[in-house]
Each structure stands twice: as C-alpha cells, then as structure tokens.
Design a protein around this motif. Structure first.
Motif: not given
Length: 156
Positions: A16-31
C-alpha cells in the motif's frame, strides 16, 4: 481492495505504501500529465488522486483571482489557463464535474472489486511453524532452575 487479497498486514502495508507513492507521483502533482511516460499513463487514468487534484486545480486557477493576462512573445492568455495548460490539465470548468463523476465511478469500481476479492479470494492465514525445544540435552537446565525471591511483606 489490495488489503483484502493479501494475508498478512505487514505485506499489505508495504504494498500500500508503494501504491500511495505511485499515486502521488502520477497524479500530475509531481510529474505533469503531459510528461508522464506512455507506459504509465494507464495508472494516471485509474488514479483517484489525479481526478481530485484536477478538479481542485481547475477550480482554483479558473477563478477570478488568476484572470490577468500573461504574454509570452505574441501569445497572450489568462494566467490560470497558462498554468493549467503547462501541467497538462484541461482548462474547461466542466472538468470539475467530470472529475467528480469519475471519482464516484472509480469508487464504485473499486468497491465492486473489493466485494469480489472478499467473496472469491481465499486468504486463510498460514500458521507459523511450531517451535520445538529439546530440553533433554542438558544445556537448558541452568535456565530452568528458578531461585526464590524474598518479598518485603507477609502474604495475606
């Protein structure tokens, strides 16, 4: 959905921690959405955080607070539209409602997925192997002898 298919909580928390990092990373907030690699764009479209962020960004940057003109050479546009288009976010205010509808659809999709996972996926926990200690060898004899302890009062 993920936690209902995994047996142990420690593995579920890690994934779940890995998925949360991926969700934030690909939410168009960081990228930004227009810079996400093509092989990860599917994750962006299934990401509820991306739709929530899209609705919030459109609501904020299409407000009258950002209604001034910004010129880049001969091209002039609203500042809010410029920020949204640089992040790959649509500038149509209807996307706020589209995002809310998509969020509800994703909620129902993941709820149904969780229902089927809980109904049809068996996650019976595997008990740990029993610990066998052989006291017959004599190496544990000194640990088994317990001395008496004096207490400072009379038991009642």
């Amino acid at each position: 959905t993920l936690a209902s298919t995994i047996v142990t909580p420690s593995i579920a928390q890690t994934i779940s921690g890995i998925f949360l990092i991926l969700m934030v990373l690909f939410s168009s907030y960081i990228i930004p959405a227009n810079s996400i690699p093509p092989w990860w764009i599917w994750f962006h479209y299934l990401n509820p955080i991306a739709y929530m962020l899209k609705a919030l960004m459109i609501n904020e940057f299409m407000s009258p607070d950002y209604d001034f003109q910004v010129c880049n050479g001969f091209d002039c546009q609203r500042f809010g539209s410029s920020v949204l288009s640089s992040r790959g976010t649509p500038t149509d205010p209807n996307w706020v409602w589209y995002s809310i509808i998509i969020l509800y659809a994703l909620f129902l999709f993941f709820l149904a997925l969780n229902y089927f996972a809980l109904t049809y996926v068996s996650t019976d926990p595997v008990p740990p192997a029993p610990v066998v200690v052989d006291y017959s060898k004599g190496e544990y004899e000194s640990k088994r002898q317990v001395g008496l302890v004096e207490i400072p009062f009379e038991p009642v």
